[in-house]
Design a protein around this motif. Sequence first.
Motif, PDB file in Angstrom:
ATOM      1  N   LEU A  34      62.849  87.770  13.572  1.00 57.00           N
ATOM      2  CA  LEU A  34      62.377  86.536  14.369  1.00 57.00           C
ATOM      3  C   LEU A  34      63.228  85.508  13.817  1.00 57.00           C
ATOM      4  CD1 LEU A  34      58.537  86.752  13.381  1.00 57.00           C
ATOM      5  CD2 LEU A  34      59.636  87.168  15.651  1.00 57.00           C
ATOM      6  N   ALA A  35      63.319  84.403  14.509  1.00 57.18           N
ATOM      7  CA  ALA A  35      64.162  83.280  14.210  1.00 57.18           C
ATOM      8  C   ALA A  35      63.257  82.031  14.202  1.00 57.18           C
ATOM      9  CB  ALA A  35      65.092  83.021  15.102  1.00 57.18           C
ATOM     10  N   HIS A  36      63.531  81.040  13.484  1.00 58.95           N
ATOM     11  CA  HIS A  36      62.742  79.625  13.545  1.00 58.95           C
ATOM     12  C   HIS A  36      63.834  78.545  14.041  1.00 58.95           C
ATOM     13  CE1 HIS A  36      64.689  79.574   9.507  1.00 58.95           C
ATOM     14  NE2 HIS A  36      64.733  78.178   9.600  1.00 58.95           N
ATOM     15  N   VAL A  62      59.441  77.905   6.002  1.00 62.62           N
ATOM     16  CA  VAL A  62      59.502  78.701   7.137  1.00 62.62           C
ATOM     17  C   VAL A  62      60.558  79.865   7.218  1.00 62.62           C
ATOM     18  CG1 VAL A  62      58.848  76.684   8.728  1.00 62.62           C
ATOM     19  CG2 VAL A  62      61.183  77.035   8.204  1.00 62.62           C
ATOM     20  N   THR A  63      61.435  79.930   6.388  1.00 63.31           N
ATOM     21  CA  THR A  63      62.355  80.809   6.294  1.00 63.31           C
ATOM     22  C   THR A  63      61.848  82.071   5.438  1.00 63.31           C
ATOM     23  OG1 THR A  63      64.091  79.367   6.296  1.00 63.31           O
ATOM     24  CG2 THR A  63      64.762  81.581   5.533  1.00 63.31           C
ATOM     25  N   LYS A 100      54.771  75.949  13.338  1.00 64.73           N
ATOM     26  CA  LYS A 100      54.556  75.694  12.142  1.00 64.73           C
ATOM     27  C   LYS A 100      55.318  74.325  11.628  1.00 64.73           C
ATOM     28  CE  LYS A 100      54.970  77.824   7.134  1.00 64.73           C
ATOM     29  NZ  LYS A 100      53.753  77.528   6.866  1.00 64.73           N
ATOM     30  N   GLN A 101      54.555  73.571  10.541  1.00 65.51           N
ATOM     31  CA  GLN A 101      55.128  72.410  10.269  1.00 65.51           C
ATOM     32  C   GLN A 101      55.599  72.725   8.700  1.00 65.51           C
ATOM     33  OE1 GLN A 101      52.135  69.075   9.776  1.00 65.51           O
ATOM     34  NE2 GLN A 101      53.619  67.715  10.056  1.00 65.51           N
ATOM     35  N   PHE A 102      56.458  71.937   8.116  1.00 64.68           N
ATOM     36  CA  PHE A 102      56.907  72.183   6.719  1.00 64.68           C
ATOM     37  C   PHE A 102      57.810  70.921   6.718  1.00 64.68           C
ATOM     38  CE2 PHE A 102      59.977  73.199   3.538  1.00 64.68           C
ATOM     39  CZ  PHE A 102      59.091  73.376   2.446  1.00 64.68           C
ATOM     40  N   ASN A 103      57.319  70.066   5.365  1.00 64.11           N
ATOM     41  CA  ASN A 103      58.273  68.915   5.055  1.00 64.11           C
ATOM     42  C   ASN A 103      58.520  67.936   6.251  1.00 64.11           C
ATOM     43  OD1 ASN A 103      59.475  67.680   3.060  1.00 64.11           O
ATOM     44  ND2 ASN A 103      61.570  68.684   3.699  1.00 64.11           N
ATOM     45  N   ASP A 104      57.234  67.636   6.686  1.00 62.85           N
ATOM     46  CA  ASP A 104      57.290  66.587   8.130  1.00 62.85           C
ATOM     47  C   ASP A 104      58.059  66.997   9.156  1.00 62.85           C
ATOM     48  OD1 ASP A 104      55.471  65.121   6.523  1.00 62.85           O
ATOM     49  OD2 ASP A 104      57.263  64.258   5.406  1.00 62.85           O
ATOM     50  N   ARG A 105      58.481  68.429   9.291  1.00 68.29           N
ATOM     51  CA  ARG A 105      59.150  68.829  10.571  1.00 68.29           C
ATOM     52  C   ARG A 105      58.412  70.145  11.073  1.00 68.29           C
ATOM     53  NH1 ARG A 105      65.363  70.271   9.730  1.00 68.29           N
ATOM     54  NH2 ARG A 105      66.446  69.873  11.711  1.00 68.29           N
ATOM     55  N   TYR A 142      51.984  86.049   7.753  1.00 68.18           N
ATOM     56  CA  TYR A 142      53.502  86.177   7.677  1.00 68.18           C
ATOM     57  C   TYR A 142      54.177  85.132   6.684  1.00 68.18           C
ATOM     58  CZ  TYR A 142      58.202  85.871   9.598  1.00 68.18           C
ATOM     59  OH  TYR A 142      59.367  86.086   9.936  1.00 68.18           O
ATOM     60  N   PHE A 143      53.538  84.181   6.242  1.00 64.17           N
ATOM     61  CA  PHE A 143      54.346  83.209   5.594  1.00 64.17           C
ATOM     62  C   PHE A 143      53.689  83.249   4.103  1.00 64.17           C
ATOM     63  CE2 PHE A 143      54.740  81.320   9.770  1.00 64.17           C
ATOM     64  CZ  PHE A 143      56.021  81.330   9.793  1.00 64.17           C
TER      65      PHE A 143
END
Length: 342
Positions: free
Chosen positions: A209-211, A244-245, A191-196, A237-238
């Motif tokens: 789960l962990a990210h 992502v958290t 998953k991408q979030f905030n250019d990461r 899920y999101f």
Amino acid sequence: MPVDRQVLLRYRVLNECFRNRYREYTIDDLVEECNKAMAREFDSTSSVSKRTIQNDIANLQFPPYNIKLRDDFRKGRQKLYRYKDTSYTLPLYRMNDSERNKIEDAIYVLKQFEGEPQYDWVRTFLMQIEGEQFNENTSPVVSFQTNPDLKGITHFGKLLQAILTKRTLKLTYTPYGKKTFSANIYPYHLKQFNDRWYLIAQAEGYSTLAHYALDRIDDFKEVALKYKEPEIDFSEYFDDVIGVTVPEDTPSEDILIKVTGKRFNYIRTKPLHLSQRIIEEAEDYAIISINVKVNKELESLILSFGDDLEIIAPASFRDRVAEKIQAMNLKYLNNAENLHSK
């Protein structure tokens, strides 16, 4: 003459079986796997015979596929099948000129996404058809905010393949401000979030789960451990979070936010979340509501708007944001005093 869909499906299943380095398949196993796939794909009770699969295997060893199988594995009298070169990828694309032209037109559009790693498969796909044919001097008409030099972005392709082929990995990871650790993980989602970019996975021995941020992944490799299927649907899920958290065992709640008039038109057209609703609208302010789980990403988003946003409810989240603002204010006041004292 184009290969029909059922034959291509059987070739794809055989390819997946041959590539599985943790299992050796007998001819009966291959027949069973092909029949299961055909039942899923075509909703058919018909089955293929052992002779059909044997013919498929023979055909795959001739042009244009030219696969190489090991023939020195035996289990009793049963021959076991596996690629001789496990890195080999079976090219399953065979199409006529009209189909090829349509694909190339579509890929030309997708080429405008250059630099986004999730579209790396486009270039690979085109090369498997007949090689790169686009004019390199053609100017792109779409640009995206991206950082091709971002540390860890080179992990994307291999992690994606690990997810698709259901491989367990041993991951070496260095969290921010903490010591490096290693863990066996079951990779599920990118998953991408905030250019990461983040890898969503479950570590061996854990139920949650962990990210993992890709730029903090030091290394990973496949391990011969049985893959554990995810127990959640990532298409949903999101839905209840920003970022992502996803806090475990925490219900989503209505977050009431007061927005200044000058910023409301921006937020109206670019909602903070899909659940955003307008509660009240006046000339110089508006009150909106979003239904999400409170996490660090939500807090950061609210703070990024400065004094244009004010949390009204719940009180616990309002206090959390207020404490952060007070800490920031104190830091700037202290810095101002130090500057003036010099």
